[in-house]
Enzyme design. Structure first.
Site, PDB file in Angstrom:
ATOM      1  N   ASN A  11       0.885  -1.453  -0.152  1.00 31.12           N
ATOM      2  CA  ASN A  11       0.144  -0.076  -0.363  1.00 31.12           C
ATOM      3  C   ASN A  11       0.845   1.442   0.083  1.00 31.12           C
ATOM      4  O   ASN A  11       1.299   1.572   1.072  1.00 31.12           O
ATOM      5  CB  ASN A  11      -1.017  -0.362   1.616  1.00 31.12           C
ATOM      6  CG  ASN A  11      -1.944   1.236   1.087  1.00 31.12           C
ATOM      7  OD1 ASN A  11      -1.987   2.199   0.443  1.00 31.12           O
ATOM      8  ND2 ASN A  11      -3.040   1.174   2.209  1.00 31.12           N
ATOM      9  N   ARG A  92      -3.159  -2.205  -3.218  1.00 39.07           N
ATOM     10  CA  ARG A  92      -3.909  -1.596  -2.820  1.00 39.07           C
ATOM     11  C   ARG A  92      -4.388   0.201  -4.243  1.00 39.07           C
ATOM     12  O   ARG A  92      -2.935   0.459  -4.250  1.00 39.07           O
ATOM     13  CB  ARG A  92      -4.137  -0.677  -1.520  1.00 39.07           C
ATOM     14  CG  ARG A  92      -5.029  -0.046  -1.897  1.00 39.07           C
ATOM     15  CD  ARG A  92      -5.766   0.587  -0.044  1.00 39.07           C
ATOM     16  NE  ARG A  92      -6.425   1.432  -0.030  1.00 39.07           N
ATOM     17  CZ  ARG A  92      -6.262   2.273   1.336  1.00 39.07           C
ATOM     18  NH1 ARG A  92      -5.848   2.389   1.904  1.00 39.07           N
ATOM     19  NH2 ARG A  92      -7.363   3.493   1.018  1.00 39.07           N
ATOM     20  N   HIS A 181     -12.291   3.140  -0.245  1.00 38.12           N
ATOM     21  CA  HIS A 181     -12.588   2.586   0.953  1.00 38.12           C
ATOM     22  C   HIS A 181     -13.537   1.079   1.122  1.00 38.12           C
ATOM     23  O   HIS A 181     -14.105   0.674   1.621  1.00 38.12           O
ATOM     24  CB  HIS A 181     -13.740   3.025   1.981  1.00 38.12           C
ATOM     25  CG  HIS A 181     -13.055   3.821   3.157  1.00 38.12           C
ATOM     26  ND1 HIS A 181     -13.402   4.787   3.739  1.00 38.12           N
ATOM     27  CD2 HIS A 181     -11.173   4.192   3.622  1.00 38.12           C
ATOM     28  CE1 HIS A 181     -12.399   6.043   4.939  1.00 38.12           C
ATOM     29  NE2 HIS A 181     -11.261   5.108   4.234  1.00 38.12           N
ATOM     30  N   LEU A 210     -14.577   4.108  10.426  1.00 39.39           N
ATOM     31  CA  LEU A 210     -14.934   5.951  10.933  1.00 39.39           C
ATOM     32  C   LEU A 210     -12.948   5.664  11.082  1.00 39.39           C
ATOM     33  O   LEU A 210     -12.861   4.997  12.100  1.00 39.39           O
ATOM     34  CB  LEU A 210     -15.852   5.769  11.975  1.00 39.39           C
ATOM     35  CG  LEU A 210     -16.732   6.121  11.187  1.00 39.39           C
ATOM     36  CD1 LEU A 210     -17.687   6.049  12.985  1.00 39.39           C
ATOM     37  CD2 LEU A 210     -17.126   6.756  10.803  1.00 39.39           C
ATOM     38  N   ARG A 242      -9.997  16.432   7.390  1.00 42.12           N
ATOM     39  CA  ARG A 242     -10.443  16.853   6.279  1.00 42.12           C
ATOM     40  C   ARG A 242     -12.203  17.080   6.639  1.00 42.12           C
ATOM     41  O   ARG A 242     -12.797  16.530   7.539  1.00 42.12           O
ATOM     42  CB  ARG A 242     -10.702  15.429   5.221  1.00 42.12           C
ATOM     43  CG  ARG A 242      -9.481  15.211   4.359  1.00 42.12           C
ATOM     44  CD  ARG A 242      -9.819  14.122   3.617  1.00 42.12           C
ATOM     45  NE  ARG A 242      -8.326  13.046   3.689  1.00 42.12           N
ATOM     46  CZ  ARG A 242      -8.869  11.645   3.299  1.00 42.12           C
ATOM     47  NH1 ARG A 242      -9.876  10.939   3.531  1.00 42.12           N
ATOM     48  NH2 ARG A 242      -7.712  10.868   3.664  1.00 42.12           N
ATOM     49  N   ARG A 286      -9.045   9.231  19.750  1.00 41.47           N
ATOM     50  CA  ARG A 286      -8.722   9.515  21.830  1.00 41.47           C
ATOM     51  C   ARG A 286      -8.483  10.383  22.303  1.00 41.47           C
ATOM     52  O   ARG A 286      -8.638  10.873  23.583  1.00 41.47           O
ATOM     53  CB  ARG A 286      -8.144   8.251  21.629  1.00 41.47           C
ATOM     54  CG  ARG A 286      -8.058   6.719  22.962  1.00 41.47           C
ATOM     55  CD  ARG A 286      -6.602   6.174  22.378  1.00 41.47           C
ATOM     56  NE  ARG A 286      -6.362   5.632  21.127  1.00 41.47           N
ATOM     57  CZ  ARG A 286      -5.429   5.109  20.548  1.00 41.47           C
ATOM     58  NH1 ARG A 286      -4.960   3.952  21.172  1.00 41.47           N
ATOM     59  NH2 ARG A 286      -5.679   5.500  19.380  1.00 41.47           N
ATOM     60  N   GLY A 332     -10.677   2.718  12.961  1.00 39.77           N
ATOM     61  CA  GLY A 332     -10.312   2.909  14.440  1.00 39.77           C
ATOM     62  C   GLY A 332     -11.222   3.600  15.253  1.00 39.77           C
ATOM     63  O   GLY A 332     -10.924   2.929  16.374  1.00 39.77           O
ATOM     64  N   GLY A 334     -14.870   3.756  15.000  1.00 38.99           N
ATOM     65  CA  GLY A 334     -15.524   2.678  14.990  1.00 38.99           C
ATOM     66  C   GLY A 334     -16.177   1.846  15.935  1.00 38.99           C
ATOM     67  O   GLY A 334     -16.789   0.999  16.192  1.00 38.99           O
ATOM     68  N   GLU A 335     -14.435   0.972  15.297  1.00 41.50           N
ATOM     69  CA  GLU A 335     -13.937  -0.051  16.487  1.00 41.50           C
ATOM     70  C   GLU A 335     -13.970  -0.124  17.946  1.00 41.50           C
ATOM     71  O   GLU A 335     -14.158  -0.689  18.679  1.00 41.50           O
ATOM     72  CB  GLU A 335     -13.537  -0.961  15.812  1.00 41.50           C
ATOM     73  CG  GLU A 335     -12.606  -1.191  14.063  1.00 41.50           C
ATOM     74  CD  GLU A 335     -11.899  -2.157  13.595  1.00 41.50           C
ATOM     75  OE1 GLU A 335     -11.609  -2.170  14.103  1.00 41.50           O
ATOM     76  OE2 GLU A 335     -11.726  -1.918  12.520  1.00 41.50           O
ATOM     77  N   ASN A 336     -13.249   1.173  18.418  1.00 41.32           N
ATOM     78  CA  ASN A 336     -13.295   1.659  19.520  1.00 41.32           C
ATOM     79  C   ASN A 336     -14.155   2.441  20.153  1.00 41.32           C
ATOM     80  O   ASN A 336     -14.199   2.519  21.231  1.00 41.32           O
ATOM     81  CB  ASN A 336     -11.152   1.817  19.515  1.00 41.32           C
ATOM     82  CG  ASN A 336     -10.504   0.593  18.524  1.00 41.32           C
ATOM     83  OD1 ASN A 336     -10.583  -0.132  19.577  1.00 41.32           O
ATOM     84  ND2 ASN A 336     -10.616   1.298  18.214  1.00 41.32           N
ATOM     85  N   GLU A 386      -9.390  -5.362   5.684  1.00 36.21           N
ATOM     86  CA  GLU A 386      -8.928  -4.746   4.214  1.00 36.21           C
ATOM     87  C   GLU A 386      -7.959  -5.419   3.446  1.00 36.21           C
ATOM     88  O   GLU A 386      -7.886  -6.055   2.238  1.00 36.21           O
ATOM     89  CB  GLU A 386      -8.559  -2.912   3.760  1.00 36.21           C
ATOM     90  CG  GLU A 386      -9.733  -2.451   4.218  1.00 36.21           C
ATOM     91  CD  GLU A 386      -9.290  -0.681   4.780  1.00 36.21           C
ATOM     92  OE1 GLU A 386      -8.830  -0.184   5.633  1.00 36.21           O
ATOM     93  OE2 GLU A 386      -9.410   0.610   3.419  1.00 36.21           O
TER      94      GLU A 386
HETATM   95  P1  ADP Z   1      -6.752   4.960   9.059  1.00 39.89           P
HETATM   96  O1  ADP Z   1      -7.781   5.733   7.955  1.00 39.89           O
HETATM   97  O2  ADP Z   1      -4.820   5.654   9.591  1.00 39.89           O
HETATM   98  O3  ADP Z   1      -6.611   3.955   8.643  1.00 39.89           O
HETATM   99  P2  ADP Z   1      -7.319   4.289  11.819  1.00 39.89           P
HETATM  100  O4  ADP Z   1      -8.512   3.297  11.186  1.00 39.89           O
HETATM  101  O5  ADP Z   1      -6.640   3.239  12.108  1.00 39.89           O
HETATM  102  O6  ADP Z   1      -6.631   4.844  10.833  1.00 39.89           O
HETATM  103  O7  ADP Z   1      -7.866   5.521  13.387  1.00 39.89           O
HETATM  104  C1  ADP Z   1      -7.697   6.132  13.991  1.00 39.89           C
HETATM  105  C2  ADP Z   1      -9.146   6.534  14.344  1.00 39.89           C
HETATM  106  O8  ADP Z   1      -9.233   5.898  15.366  1.00 39.89           O
HETATM  107  C3  ADP Z   1      -7.947   7.952  14.831  1.00 39.89           C
HETATM  108  O9  ADP Z   1      -8.795   8.605  15.518  1.00 39.89           O
HETATM  109  C4  ADP Z   1      -8.090   7.140  16.656  1.00 39.89           C
HETATM  110  O10 ADP Z   1      -8.273   7.763  17.849  1.00 39.89           O
HETATM  111  C5  ADP Z   1      -9.273   6.873  16.924  1.00 39.89           C
HETATM  112  N1  ADP Z   1      -9.433   5.259  17.822  1.00 39.89           N
HETATM  113  C6  ADP Z   1      -8.171   4.152  17.818  1.00 39.89           C
HETATM  114  N2  ADP Z   1      -8.782   3.632  19.083  1.00 39.89           N
HETATM  115  C7  ADP Z   1      -9.476   4.458  19.799  1.00 39.89           C
HETATM  116  C8  ADP Z   1     -10.157   4.479  21.257  1.00 39.89           C
HETATM  117  N3  ADP Z   1      -9.978   3.853  22.139  1.00 39.89           N
HETATM  118  N4  ADP Z   1     -10.500   5.174  21.510  1.00 39.89           N
HETATM  119  C9  ADP Z   1     -11.245   6.048  20.171  1.00 39.89           C
HETATM  120  N5  ADP Z   1     -10.693   6.284  19.110  1.00 39.89           N
HETATM  121  C10 ADP Z   1      -9.906   5.301  18.716  1.00 39.89           C
END
Ligand code: ADP
Length: 402
Positions: A11, A92, A181, A210, A242, A286, A332, A334-336, A386
């Site tokens: 990538n 990619r 995406h 997200l 952005r 975060r 990142g 959406g998952e966390n 991905e």
């Molecule tokens: P990229 O688009 O660069 O691949 P990622 O999918 O890794 O990005 O997502 C990065 C985002 O995820 C950042 O804004 C990061 O703060 C957020 N993130 C990661 N872990 C957490 C968490 N535990 N709580 C809230 N946001 C998180």
């Protein structure tokens, strides 16, 4: 299988190159790493192999081409056990325009087609092409495949992909919405169907990816019917740096009244807006959650704008889907981020969405599952893959499938 065939995924970006070696069958990663801060004094190659981290300093002159050569050296040395297991390379590529609705084996014709899409993605496609050329030279024996971010969204109908501009701009210059995406949204659609125990053609998914970049897609029976990114990755949701959707008249105002140059506008919209612009603090969700908790007004405001815009898109995507089987959070954030998921779905109470607070707290950090209350619209969290989508497409094409 103890020693499965592997696909090397590349990538290539302008300041970074990410790579991984994956078993396309199981999705297991045998090697991953990236070259960071390319072109700068801090340029570095880092990797993880056999549960150990490694690093190599790079020079300011190193670019995607020389990094790929450095990878070849490693495959001839420390990673030699992996070398003979590589069956193909998957690249990619951000923009395939209207020329690619699926992944393809790379040949001369494909290279010139990717070249012809460079105008549509001037920041991304030329670097990807450079990486492909370097990989073709470095691994001449391996079939190579291009996997496009835009391909999955080629199923969008014309009323979803057209801008209300003179039609000739579409005809003559291919100006339309493409979406990005794609590999992530495709994975989410297929994985949601598996989790729900139903065939993909029967499920209608709203997939919210997200991350630093963010986009949302309406996926009907496995086909993308609308998505929030457009001609470029600037349109749609609020992102890390952005802006997402804007009044296009604002660009005229910036240029005419505030005397911004095109370069300055590009920098403003791509690098200084979104979460970092609104908060004045950070693009990192975060960090913003922590700051908002500590009373930072800008951080709170940035997160509120992020969730409100997202909720509006989710509500809007019930229109092309008619019946939504599940809303899925990934990427990142959406998952966390239980906070973002909670705030976003709170806006959607009118559509009967309700999260189960305990599940919302629990399904994080790589976990997968439902976070909505029983008997309310289904909301899932699915860590995206991905890389696995790219590996699977690459292996299939390399083995002669289509
Ligand atoms: P990229 O688009 O660069 O691949 P990622 O999918 O890794 O990005 O997502 C990065 C985002 O995820 C950042 O804004 C990061 O703060 C957020 N993130 C990661 N872990 C957490 C968490 N535990 N709580 C809230 N946001 C998180």
């Amino acid at each position: 299988m103890a020693n499965p065939d592997l696909v090397l995924i590349l990538n290539c970006g302008s300041s970074s190159l990410k790579f991984a070696a994956l078993d396309p069958g199981s999705g297991k990663e045998f090697l991953c790493g990236q070259a960071n801060a390319l072109g700068g004094a801090a340029a570095k190659l880092i990797w993880r192999y056999r549960a150990q981290n490694g690093a190599q300093k790079l020079s300011r002159d190193d670019d995607d081409t020389t990094v790929i050569r450095a990878l070849v050296d490693r495959f001839d040395g420390q990673w030699s056990e992996l070398k003979n297991r590589l069956i193909a390379i998957g690249h990619r590529v951000v923009h395939g325009g209207e020329l690619f609705a699926s992944s393809v084996l790379i040949d001369e014709e494909v290279l010139s087609a990717i070249q012809s899409c460079c105008e549509l993605a001037p920041l991304h496609n030329p670097v990807a092409l450079q990486g492909i050329q370097a990989a073709l030279a470095a691994f001449p024996q391996l079939p190579q495949v291009a996997v496009f971010d835009t391909a999955f969204h080629q199923s969008m109908p014309d009323y979803a992909y057209l801008y209300a501009l003179p039609y000739r701009l579409y005809q003559e210059h291919h100006i339309r919405r493409y979406g990005m995406h794609g590999s992530s949204h495709r994975y989410i659609s297929e994985r949601s169907a598996q989790l729900l125990g139903r065939p993909t053609p029967e499920v209608n998914i709203i997939s919210a990816h997200l991350g630093n970049g963010a986009s949302i897609a309406a996926i009907k029976g496995g086909y993308s019917v609308d998505t929030s990114m457009g001609l470029t990755p600037l349109e749609g949701l609020v992102m890390g740096t952005r802006c997402g959707d804007l009044d296009p008249g604002l660009l005229l105002y910036l240029g005419r009244t505030l005397n911004y140059s095109l370069g300055e506008i590009e920098q403003l919209l791509n690098r200084e807006s979104g979460l970092i612009g609104l908060s004045g603090l950070s693009n990192d969700c975060r960090a913003l959650e922590q700051a908002a908790e500590d009373g930072h007004t800008g951080a709170r405001l940035a997160l509120e704008v992020f969730c409100y815009r997202l909720a509006k898109y989710i509500a809007a995507y019930t229109i092309p889907l008619h019946r939504v089987t599940a809303l899925v959070f990934t990427g990142g954030i959406g998952e966390n981020s239980a906070w973002v998921r909670d705030r976003t779905t709170a806006w959607l109470n009118g559509l009967a969405y309700q999260l189960d607070p305990a599940l919302n707290e629990k399904i994080r950090f790589g976990a997968e599952g439902r976070i909505s209350r029983q008997n309310t619209p289904e909301v899932l969290v699915i860590p995206t893959r991905e890389d696995w989508v790219i590996a699977k497409d690459t292996a299939q094409l390399a083995r002669g499938g289509d």
